[in-house]
Design a protein around this motif. Structure first.
Motif: not given
Length: 338
Positions: A186-195, A117-119, A124-126, A47-50
């Motif tokens: 749909r472009f909000q934080r909670e949609y990132i991983v489901p998308s 870190i949360d993301l 990782e869980e997914a 995971f690389i935060a750029l």
């Protein structure tokens, strides 16, 4: 007498509490509470935060070096193809990251989108859940960027790039241009991983390319949503579907009306682009059904069919995703809302 009554009430309270706890602990219907044991699933996520590094691209040489290290980001998020030459690209991008507007996006992304870190933990869980179902799965490298709303997501087998500035949400000072409000929600934080998970599902979602019917498309989308739900069991259905809670409630309550419209108008096996577009394409509402019926209602119905199918024909996620015969899955689902 007072002490006796107090003791009785206390015992009654404790008995009720025990019943509630027992019922909750034995709730087999909640996929979130019955996640498989993933402790033995090993995922090494690169995971690389750029985004912070990109904000320092202040001259052409820095941009040139960054683009060579991250060609996909240069192409997909910084629009390399729109420049006539490498020099023009390097100058243009350095000017972009000198603009105070992109600094605003950068700060808002940090404030509203996520602690990376949360993301990383969520991904990782997914990915562990995917590997649990598909042991051959290898986690792609994940990179996060802020690019001045260049793009939301890029996904391949080996790389995922997330444009954090796309997911700031309603608080964003600058929002993606050209997207209607019903899509922007749909472009909000909670949609990132489901998308991301929905897009990954395409890799595993087998389909008969010769079947061009509305039913086949609904089944395809339904399988994708079921995949996402099993990989992300604690995620609300509304987030997986990209609906509001009110949309979900309205669709649930009016399933029989939606289904009757499809059957009465003989659209289930229609191959007409117009017919399919009414039920599959992005729209604020499906007005053919009613003003309260959300768009993409065929996605919802497809998922309900697949949910019925999994109840009627229990099998592994990977096995379900392999099926290509939409009519057979529909028949086995016994789906018929009343």
């Amino acid at each position: 007498m007072t002490n006796s009554k107090y003791t009785l009430n206390t015992k009654l309270f404790l008995w009720l509490a025990l019943c509630i706890i027992t019922l909750q602990s034995c709730d087999k219907g909640s996929p979130c509470e019955n996640k498989p044991d993933l402790s033995n699933i090993d995922i090494k996520l690169n995971f690389i935060a750029l985004e912070d590094q990109m904000m320092k691209l202040s001259d052409s040489s820095q941009v040139d070096s960054f683009a060579k290290q991250h060609p996909i980001i240069a192409q997909e998020f910084l629009n390399r193809a729109e420049y006539n030459s490498t020099n023009d690209f390097n100058v243009g991008v350095s000017e972009l990251f000198s603009n105070p507007h992109i600094d605003t996006l950068h700060q808002e992304a940090k404030q509203y989108v996520t602690d990376v870190i949360d993301l990383k933990s969520e991904l990782e869980e997914a990915f562990k859940m995917i590997k649990y179902n598909y042991p051959q799965f290898e986690a792609p490298t994940v990179k996060t960027v802020v690019s001045g709303l260049g793009k939301d997501l890029f996904i391949s087998d080996s790389l995922i790039v997330i444009g954090l500035d796309y997911y700031i949400g309603e608080n964003a000072k600058y929002k993606p241009i050209g997207l209607p409000k019903y899509v922007l929600k749909r472009f909000q934080r909670e949609y990132i991983v489901p998308s991301i998970v929905l897009l990954i599902s395409n890799k595993f979602n087998a389909s008969n390319l010769n079947d061009k019917t509305l039913l086949a498309e609904m089944i395809y989308y339904g399988k994708s949503y079921q995949f996402a739900k099993e990989i992300l069991p604690c995620t609300p259905d509304s987030v997986i579907l990209g609906y509001t809670a009110q949309d979900i409630q309205g669709a649930e309550e009016n399933q029989h009306i939606i289904w009757a419209n499809i059957i009465e108008n003989e659209m289930l096996y229609s191959t007409s682009h117009v017919d399919k577009g009414r039920f599959i394409n992005e729209r604020p509402k499906t007005l053919e059904i009613g003003p309260k019926c959300p768009g993409r209602i065929g996605h919802f119905i497809g998922w309900k069919i697949i949910q019925n199918y999994t109840n009627e024909s229990p099998e592994s996620l990977s096995k379900m995703m392999e099926h290509m015969d939409a009519p057979s899955m529909f028949k086995k689902s016994k789906y018929k809302p009343s």
